[in-house]
Design a protein around this motif. Structure first.
Motif, PDB file in Angstrom:
ATOM      1  N   SER A  76       0.827  -1.211   0.000  1.00 48.52           N
ATOM      2  CA  SER A  76       0.000   0.000   0.000  1.00 48.52           C
ATOM      3  C   SER A  76       0.862   1.262   0.000  1.00 48.52           C
ATOM      4  CB  SER A  76      -0.965   0.008   1.188  1.00 48.52           C
ATOM      5  OG  SER A  76      -0.300   0.251   2.409  1.00 48.52           O
ATOM      6  N   GLN A  79       2.401   1.566  -3.546  1.00 51.95           N
ATOM      7  CA  GLN A  79       1.384   2.005  -4.513  1.00 51.95           C
ATOM      8  C   GLN A  79       1.074   3.490  -4.322  1.00 51.95           C
ATOM      9  OE1 GLN A  79      -0.227   0.093  -7.091  1.00 51.95           O
ATOM     10  NE2 GLN A  79       1.604  -1.061  -6.590  1.00 51.95           N
ATOM     11  N   SER A  80       0.933   3.898  -3.089  1.00 51.72           N
ATOM     12  CA  SER A  80       0.605   5.284  -2.783  1.00 51.72           C
ATOM     13  C   SER A  80       1.726   6.222  -3.220  1.00 51.72           C
ATOM     14  CB  SER A  80       0.353   5.419  -1.284  1.00 51.72           C
ATOM     15  OG  SER A  80       0.076   6.737  -0.930  1.00 51.72           O
ATOM     16  N   SER A  84       1.881   8.984  -6.552  1.00 57.21           N
ATOM     17  CA  SER A  84       1.996  10.405  -6.234  1.00 57.21           C
ATOM     18  C   SER A  84       3.295  11.020  -6.715  1.00 57.21           C
ATOM     19  CB  SER A  84       1.893  10.590  -4.720  1.00 57.21           C
ATOM     20  OG  SER A  84       3.036  10.011  -4.109  1.00 57.21           O
ATOM     21  N   LEU A 103      -1.332  12.554  -3.666  1.00 56.11           N
ATOM     22  CA  LEU A 103      -1.345  11.693  -2.490  1.00 56.11           C
ATOM     23  C   LEU A 103      -2.539  12.015  -1.595  1.00 56.11           C
ATOM     24  CD1 LEU A 103       0.389   9.469  -1.157  1.00 56.11           C
ATOM     25  CD2 LEU A 103       1.619  11.272   0.029  1.00 56.11           C
ATOM     26  N   GLN A 107      -6.766   7.237  -3.991  1.00 53.98           N
ATOM     27  CA  GLN A 107      -6.499   5.937  -3.383  1.00 53.98           C
ATOM     28  C   GLN A 107      -7.169   5.744  -2.023  1.00 53.98           C
ATOM     29  OE1 GLN A 107      -2.195   6.106  -3.668  1.00 53.98           O
ATOM     30  NE2 GLN A 107      -2.328   4.667  -5.361  1.00 53.98           N
ATOM     31  N   ILE A 110      -6.586   2.306  -0.145  1.00 54.18           N
ATOM     32  CA  ILE A 110      -5.229   2.175   0.388  1.00 54.18           C
ATOM     33  C   ILE A 110      -5.076   3.002   1.650  1.00 54.18           C
ATOM     34  CG2 ILE A 110      -2.845   2.919  -0.064  1.00 54.18           C
ATOM     35  CD1 ILE A 110      -3.090   1.618  -2.821  1.00 54.18           C
ATOM     36  N   HIS A 111      -5.532   4.237   1.617  1.00 55.40           N
ATOM     37  CA  HIS A 111      -5.395   5.089   2.798  1.00 55.40           C
ATOM     38  C   HIS A 111      -6.304   4.612   3.934  1.00 55.40           C
ATOM     39  CE1 HIS A 111      -2.626   7.660   0.797  1.00 55.40           C
ATOM     40  NE2 HIS A 111      -3.490   7.970  -0.145  1.00 55.40           N
ATOM     41  N   GLN A 114      -4.526   1.831   5.625  1.00 50.22           N
ATOM     42  CA  GLN A 114      -3.427   2.330   6.454  1.00 50.22           C
ATOM     43  C   GLN A 114      -3.937   2.930   7.756  1.00 50.22           C
ATOM     44  OE1 GLN A 114      -1.506   4.916   3.611  1.00 50.22           O
ATOM     45  NE2 GLN A 114      -0.326   3.231   2.716  1.00 50.22           N
ATOM     46  N   TYR A 138       6.796   7.357   4.626  1.00 54.24           N
ATOM     47  CA  TYR A 138       6.249   8.607   4.073  1.00 54.24           C
ATOM     48  C   TYR A 138       7.152   9.797   4.414  1.00 54.24           C
ATOM     49  CZ  TYR A 138       1.910   6.525   2.423  1.00 54.24           C
ATOM     50  OH  TYR A 138       0.981   5.782   1.731  1.00 54.24           O
TER      51      TYR A 138
END
Length: 195
Positions: A76, A79-80, A84, A103, A107, A110-111, A114, A138
């Motif tokens: 994830s 991908q994120s 971005s 970002l 998505q 995905i977020h 998370q 990040y």
């Protein structure tokens, strides 16, 4: 053990590409399930069904639920960041700001996954290493991009990450127009890159 799927075998005897594709489907199904119903309500059987594979194949690829969670988190994040432009070589402050905006506004699954993991770690301290890895990945991506712009202040990278993290969370729970807030983030990125 071979598991039939659309006329092909998946398992030890299958080719690597087919196994990798099955593992990726499982990870994507896990992310979707965890983000939709949370960690407690998600079962390996539900993940397998959603991925179109057998329950045993989930265990074959990932061994334990915790290993699946770990690999889903890595996937994830990758991908994120890829979507971005955080993995790309940024040429300008404007390009970096575009990546930050992407970002913040894309998505959702995905977020959501998370953030589910972050919240679940409050109840399950054994997930703390995953949370630390999430923040570290990040923060490092943002610091790396700022570094390419000549900005080496880790506190600035953290400030941008914290703003972005808040915007992403807000978009997840109460979607709305965040362009003005993102404009301030963009302005900050452009201002610090000119120093």
């Amino acid at each position: 053990v071979q598991v039939p799927r659309m006329g092909k075998a998946i398992g030890p005897a299958a080719d690597k590409d087919e196994r990798d594709a099955a593992a990726e489907r499982i990870i994507e199904a896990a992310i979707a399930s965890f983000s939709a119903v949370g960690f407690k309500a998600t079962t390996n059987r539900a993940i397998a069904k959603s991925a179109g594979v057998s329950h045993g194949l989930v265990r074959y690829h990932f061994g334990t639920r915790d290993q699946l969670i770990s690999e889903a988190l890595d996937y994830s994040i990758d991908q994120s960041l890829s979507a971005s432009n955080m993995h790309a070589r940024v040429l300008s402050a404007s390009e970096f700001a575009e990546g930050v905006e992407t970002l913040a506004t894309t998505q959702g699954d995905i977020h959501a996954f998370q953030y589910e993991l972050l919240l679940e770690s409050r109840r399950r301290p054994d997930l703390a290493p995953h949370v630390e890895r999430y923040y570290q990945q990040y923060r490092q991506a943002i610091a790396r991009q700022l570094g390419q712009l000549g900005v080496t202040d880790q506190a600035m990278a953290d400030a941008i990450w914290f703003m972005l993290d808040g915007i992403v969370f807000k978009q997840l729970v109460a979607p709305g127009d965040v362009h003005e807030a993102l404009g301030y983030v963009r302005g900050l990125i452009e201002a610090v890159s000119r120093r």
